[in-house]
Every structure is written in structure tokens, then in C-alpha cells.
Write an enzyme that holds these catalytic residues in place. Structure first.
Site, PDB file in Angstrom:
ATOM      1  N   GLU A   1     -11.604  -2.963   3.631  1.00 16.05           N
ATOM      2  CA  GLU A   1     -12.192  -3.279   4.944  1.00 16.05           C
ATOM      3  C   GLU A   1     -13.615  -2.741   4.975  1.00 16.05           C
ATOM      4  OE1 GLU A   1      -9.528  -1.672   7.874  1.00 16.05           O
ATOM      5  OE2 GLU A   1      -8.399  -3.545   8.010  1.00 16.05           O
TER       6      GLU A   1
ATOM      7  N   GLU B   1       0.864  -1.190   0.000  1.00 16.98           N
ATOM      8  CA  GLU B   1       0.000   0.000   0.000  1.00 16.98           C
ATOM      9  C   GLU B   1       0.889   1.225   0.000  1.00 16.98           C
ATOM     10  OE1 GLU B   1      -2.841   0.390   3.227  1.00 16.98           O
ATOM     11  OE2 GLU B   1      -3.862   1.994   2.134  1.00 16.98           O
TER      12      GLU B   1
ATOM     13  N   CYS C   1      -6.561   0.791   2.803  1.00 15.85           N
ATOM     14  CA  CYS C   1      -7.566   1.875   2.851  1.00 15.85           C
ATOM     15  C   CYS C   1      -7.518   2.803   1.641  1.00 15.85           C
ATOM     16  CB  CYS C   1      -7.384   2.685   4.116  1.00 15.85           C
ATOM     17  SG  CYS C   1      -7.887   1.796   5.587  1.00 15.85           S
TER      18      CYS C   1
END
Ligand code: AHR
Length: 653
Positions: free
Chosen positions: A372, A44, A240
Site C-alpha cells: 500500500e 499474510e 503490510c
């Protein structure tokens, strides 16, 4: 007589101690196949993982498109003239809206220019060549560009000047220059001379020692650390950032491919995520975009595992949703991504991949829908994705989220619903304390073997739960991870993929701890957790074997064992989390002959607080040796120091 036998046994055991327990492994009883994807990596752009990290661009805000267009740049002028350097906007190019316009009044080198500070400075290496490039057009007159590399005392340590530039159409100027010094936090100056009007954009500086020497490529040391792990897959681009702070801020893969200057920059959501670690200069340029992720996966022999937005922004932030009736473009993005990766040159998106220089397909097998995300809203969106993907690409395995944790109402609901819809793979996230990891080494023993496969997609040992301000990558964390991983391995028939998260952190630019690999502008080191991960991934084996008894916490011992069909070896991984050294005996059945020496690779230190660093990069790292095996009785003594993690390889003939 009795005494004599005891003495002999003690001598044979090596250190005058006795085996406390005897375990048995039957080498002829191979269990389930271990998925080649078992041990992978999670990438990420967090902690300056991509921009300012693995993406080797040294210039920050190269196209003046950060919210504050001058961020990262210092303007230099001998005589200040209002408006001499202007940031202009071109409404016809929303993907690259800004450029810099400069009025030249016969300035000479050193009189009008810019200094770029790099992400946290620029790492420069003595004797290394750097590729400078810039897009420009000379609207009037003539111009020259002069580039200088600066050390931390602002002295020039490398320079180059262009020819006299002309041409009113946008074009690219490329030059290279060599650094005369090694500098941890250098800068780059660019001076403009001449008479007239010069527009510039995409001011870029790359080292030439990138991974595979690719121009505009990735930091070779960072990719090498990944390649060394021999990972089974690489999950990208997160995390995220897939979801975004809001939907506008979500990751859109189509905007990350094609010519660099057309990859529309957005704010990195980690820019504003943590009030205690604000990173106002964190943006995503997408120089590392989806094509490069697929290429990276191919380079390091890992299956690509992209995760896409499911029509929901981060539920910790805006929680914005796309109405179900407006979900089509999101679903289409998923279908088009599969075509981009696997389609032929005649397909719309396959053609784009071919144009970027990769005629062969990338052989995508997995696609993640949502990071998520949770709640019934997730399930209803996932159903729509699933139907569309399976209709067109039944062979693609869908990875679905079970939320942010391994328990609780959200998890229970998702786990139930995902199993009901017979999803291929459930993605579980477990950022947990060391004690949770020790206590949960049997977590997967009771999972339904006929249900979805499990991807422990983000997890790590968080020491903060033991006090302190931040989670640290110490031996305590890594040791507990090694124990947990023996539990994952014992359950490799149902746990098919796992990855530690996050992967990278820059010492001066992190937002989240702990992280697997740390860097500064020039150096890199793996944490003890990195070496634990590597111990598993490079000793994966092909099939499960079993001890005659489960070793999962009794007397602080955790162990798993596998068979490697390629090398014909039994591999035993064992964590002694206790504070005393112990010795145990392993009897090997089902083998005609076993090798005289077992290979041992061991990590241990008495100091649970021990950590690696730039200065002591391998303070806690595996040490290789060999141990004698009793070939006659087919016995191996596991002689395990306190707080150690050991990997034994025993060859079987
Ligand atoms: O790994 C860091 C973050 O942890 C990821 O972005 C997110 O998925 C999780 O909450």
C-alpha cells in the site's frame, strides 16, 4: 378465465406469489472470457496466520531469537545454579545468532529443563505422532534429552528419551512421540540429564498430520480450506509485512529460503501495530518462506502472486525510503525472484530452487511492486522497477499499488500515473462498510476497458462502521460482499483478480478483524464471508453472460450471470439484500434445450448478526438443492428468501 390463469401461474410459481420482474439471458451471446485468476486468496502473516497458524511448528521461539530470548520458555531446575543455562551469541552467524548452553552436573530427568508454552498453547491430538527435533553439540561429557507432552493440567501425555548424546560438532537429533490425549492448550517439556556441557538450538515439535504429510510442513486443515476454494491465485506474503515498520523490518525473500536455521528471524510488524492488540511474542521465523509459498500455490492450483518491497517502508509507520540511487538491490531482488521461480538449474537463483527440491519452474507470471505505497515517491521507484523487469522479463505482469483506498487524492494521483505509465495491473484496496459495498456494485462499469487490468487485491466488509468495537464476520458483512462480488463479476472483463483480506485469524492471537477463516489450536471454521468467496470461486464459469437489464441494487437485488464452457451451464448468482422474499422470472434464450432441474446452492438467514464459530462452524453456509425448470418455456423462477445469496446452475443442451 383471467382468474384461472392467475391461479395457475401462482401454483406454478410455487409459493402463491407472482414474479415481480422478468429477466432474460441469451445463452448464445457469450461475452468476455473470465480470467482463471478471477477469485483468489490473500495470505499474510497477521493474526498468527503463519507462525502460530498454518506453519505447523508448535514451539514458540525455537531458536531463542525473540527480542527476549526466554519468551515462551519457562526454566525448570531442582536446584537453582546461577548461569547453568545461558543464551550465547555467535557473531559469525548473523542469520542464527543465538543458542542455549547448558552445564550438566549429573542431573536426572525432571531436574533441569525447559517448558515451552507454544503460541497460545499447543494443540495435541490423541493418538497422533509428533516429530521432535533439536540441533545440539556436546562440548564436554555426555548428555541425554527427554521430551514430554503435557496436558492443560501439566500431566505427561506423551514422552520420549534420546540415547546418550555425544559429538562436538552441531548435529540434529530427531525423535517422535505420541500424544495419549487431545489437548487444546498443551505444552512441551524438555529435560536435560548427564554430566558435561551441552549446546542446543532449533528446538522443534511438529505434528505428523501436516498437509501432504510433509515434515515440518503446514496445518492440513488450514491448507484444505484454501484448496477447497479452488483459488485462481495466491497473493503473498502480504500486506503490510512486505513494507515493514521500517526498511530493516521489511520482508526480504532471499532470507526466507534455504536451511531453516539460516532463515533470519525478524519481528512481525503486527507485534507492535495496534496498541489495543499488542502481540509481543509475534515474530517471523520464515519456516514458511518463499519456497513454501510457491509450493503451496502449486499444491492448490493457484497462480503465485508475490508482492515485493519497492524501497519504501510502511507510510503509516516510519515511511522510510531508499534513495533512488540506492534502489538497485531492491530491483535486483525482484529480478532474482523471477529467476528463482522460473530459471533453470544453471541460473544462480534457479539453482537454489532446484537445491530445495523443485527442479521444475514455478511458472511465475505476476509480480507485485509495493504493497500500500503511495505518492510521487512510489511512482518514481515503480518506474525503475518496471523498466528493469520489462527489459529482462517482458512477459511478467506487474501489479502496482493504488494506495490504501478506492478514492481520495492519493488514489486519484496513483490511478492517473499508473494508467499513464501503462502498468499491467492496478491493485485496489477496499476495506469498506456494507453500505459502501452495496452502493459500489457498479464501480467498475465505467472503467476504461483499454487501460490496465484491475486487481481488487484486499477488500472486506467492515461492520464496525455500523457501530460496535470490532468488525465482525456476520451475515450482514457476507451478504454485502456477495452483492459487491456480483458487480466484480459483471466486470470480469476488466477486473481480473480479487481477494478478500486478511485470510486467517487465530481466536487467541488476532490483531485485525474481520478475517476470512478462524482457527484455534485444533479447530477451524470458515466465516459466512468464506462461503461467499467460495461460492464465487467454485462457480467461476468461463465467459460473461448478460441479463437484458443490469441488476445492481434495484429493489435490493444484485445479480450476475456467467457461462461455464466446461459444463455447458449458465450460472446465475443473485443477492436479495431486502427484508422480503421475492420471486422473479428468468427467460433463457439461445438454448435449444435446458435441463429439467437447476442446481441451487443458497446461503440465507434472517439474522444479519448470525456468525459461524468453532461450535457452529456451518451455521451460515450454503445449502444445496434442486429446483424445477420450465423446460418448455425455458424459464426459471428465482424464488429468493429475504437476505439471501443464491447460486443457480442451469444446464444447456
Ligand atoms: O489485510 C490487513 C492489512 O490491510 C494489510 O496488511 C495491508 O495491506 C492493509 O492495510
Amino acid at each position: 378465465m383471467k382468474k384461472k390463469i392467475l391461479i395457475l401461474a401462482a401454483l406454478w410459481l410455487g409459493q402463491g406469489a407472482f414474479a415481480q420482474k422478468t429477466f432474460t439471458i441469451d445463452a448464445s451471446k457469450k461475452g468476455a472470457e473470465i480470467a482463471p485468476t478471477m477469485w483468489g486468496i490473500f495470505f499474510e502473516d497477521i493474526n498468527l496466520g503463519a507462525d502460530g497458524g498454518i506453519y505447523a511448528e508448535l514451539v514458540k521461539n525455537r531458536s531463542f531469537e525473540f527480542f527476549k530470548p526466554w519468551m515462551g520458555w519457562e526454566r525448570k531446575h531442582k536446584t537453582f545454579i546461577e548461569g547453568q543455562m545461558q543464551i550465547k551469541n555467535r557473531p559469525d552467524k548473523p542469520s542464527n545468532p543465538r543458542y542455549l548452553s547448558i552445564q550438566l552436573n549429573n542431573e536426572k530427568k525432571g531436574e533441569l529443563g525447559l517448558v515451552n508454552e507454544g503460541f497460545r498453547g499447543m494443540g495435541l491430538k490423541k493418538g497422533l505422532t509428533y516429530d521432535f527435533s533439536i540441533l545440539y553439540r556436546v562440548k564436554k561429557g555426555n548428555a541425554q534429552v527427554h521430551v514430554e507432552l503435557l496436558n492443560d493440567k501439566k500431566e505427561v501425555v506423551g514422552q520420549v528419551s534420546s540415547r546418550s548424546l555425544s559429538g562436538s560438532e552441531w548435529q540434529k537429533l530427531e525423535m517422535n512421540l505420541v500424544s495419549a490425549e487431545t489437548v487444546l492448550k498443551g505444552k512441551m517439556a524438555i529435560w536435560f540429564s548427564g554430566e558435561g556441557e551441552l549446546d542446543v538450538d532449533m528446538i522443534s515439535l511438529f505434528p505428523t498430520d501436516t498437509w501432504k504429510g510433509r515434515k515440518g510442513g503446514m496445518r492440513a486443515d488450514m491448507v484444505q480450506m484454501l484448496a477447497d476454494m479452488k483459488p485462481g491465485f495466491i497473493r503473498f506474503p502480504g500486506g503490510c509485512i512486505v513494507e515493514g515498520f521500517d526498511l530493516d523490518n521489511r520482508y526480504q525473500w532471499k532470507k526466507t529460503i534455504g536451511p531453516l536455521e539460516e532463515r533470519q528471524l525478524i519481528m512481525n510488524r503486527w507485534n507492535i501495530e495496534f496498541a489495543h492488540r499488542p502481540t509481543p511474542d509475534y515474530f517471523q521465523t520464515f519456516g514458511l518462506g518463499f519456497f513454501e509459498y510457491f509450493q503451496l500455490a502449486e499444491d492448490i492450483g493457484a497462480e503465485p502472486l508475490p508482492i515485493l518491497n519497492c524501497g519504501m517502508a510502511c507510510q503509516f509507520n516510519s515511511g522510510e525510503l531508499v534513495a533512488l540511487e540506492d534502489l538497485d538491490p531492491y530491483v535486483q531482488d525482484a529480478l532474482d525472484l523471477i529467476e528463482f521461480a522460473n530459471g533453470d538449474a544453471n541460473s544462480t537463483w534457479g539453482k537454489e530452487r532446484v537445491k530445495m527440491g523443485h527442479p521444475e519452474p514455478f511458472n511465475l507470471k505476476f509480480i507485485g511492486v509495493g504493497n500500500e505505497n503511495w505518492g510521487p515517491q512510489y511512482i518514481e521507484r515503480l518506474e525503475i522497477f518496471k523498466k528493469a523487469i520489462k527489459e529482462k522479463y517482458p512477459e511478467i505482469q506487474i501489479v502496482a499499488s493504488s494506495g490504501t483506498s478506492t478514492e481520495g487524492d492519493r488514489f486519484e494521483l496513483l490511478d492517473k500515473e499508473l494508467r499513464k505509465m501503462n502498468i499491467d495491473i492496478i491493485d485496489e484496496h477496499a476495506y469498506k462498510s456494507p453500505s459502501w459495498l452495496y452502493e459500489n456494485t457498479s464501480r467498475y462499469d465505467s472503467y476504461d476497458r483499454k487501460g490496465p487490468q484491475i486487481f481488487v487485491g484486499e477488500w472486506a466488509s467492515h461492520t464496525k462502521n455500523k457501530g460496535g468495537d470490532i468488525n465482525v464476520n456476520n451475515w450482514l458483512a457476507a451478504l454485502s460482499e456477495s452483492a459487491f462480488m456480483t458487480g466484480l463479476e459483471r466486470n470480469a472483463d476488466i477486473v481480473r483478480l480479487t481477494s478478500y483480506a486478511p485470510l486467517f485469524a487465530h481466536e487467541d492471537g488476532w490483531q485485525w478483524t474481520p478475517d476470512l477463516i478462524w482457527v484455534d489450536n485444533l479447530n477451524i471454521y470458515g466465516t459466512p464471508s468464506y462461503y461467499v468467496q467460495k461460492q464465487f470461486s467454485t462457480n467461476r464459469g468461463t465467459h460473461l453472460l448478460q441479463f437484458d437489464q443490469k441488476i445492481s441494487g434495484q429493489d435490493s437485488l444484485y445479480a450476475s450471470t456467467v457461462w461455464d464452457e466446461q459444463t455447458k451451464e449458465i450460472i446465475i448468482k443473485v443477492t436479495n439484500a431486502g427484508s422480503s422474499a421475492v420471486q422473479h422470472e428468468v427467460n433463457i434464450l439461445g438454448a435449444k434445450k435446458i435441463g429439467e432441474k437447476a442446481k441451487l446452492s443458497r446461503m440465507f438467514t434472517d439474522d444479519l448478526e448470525a456468525m459461524n464459530s468453532v461450535k457452529e462452524a456451518e451455521k451460515v453456509a450454503p445449502v444445496a438443492s434442486e429446483v424445477a425448470v420450465d423446460t418448455k418455456r425455458k424459464k426459471l423462477i428465482l424464488s429468493l428468501p429475504a437476505r439471501s445469496f443464491s447460486v443457480y446452475r442451469i444446464s444447456v443442451k
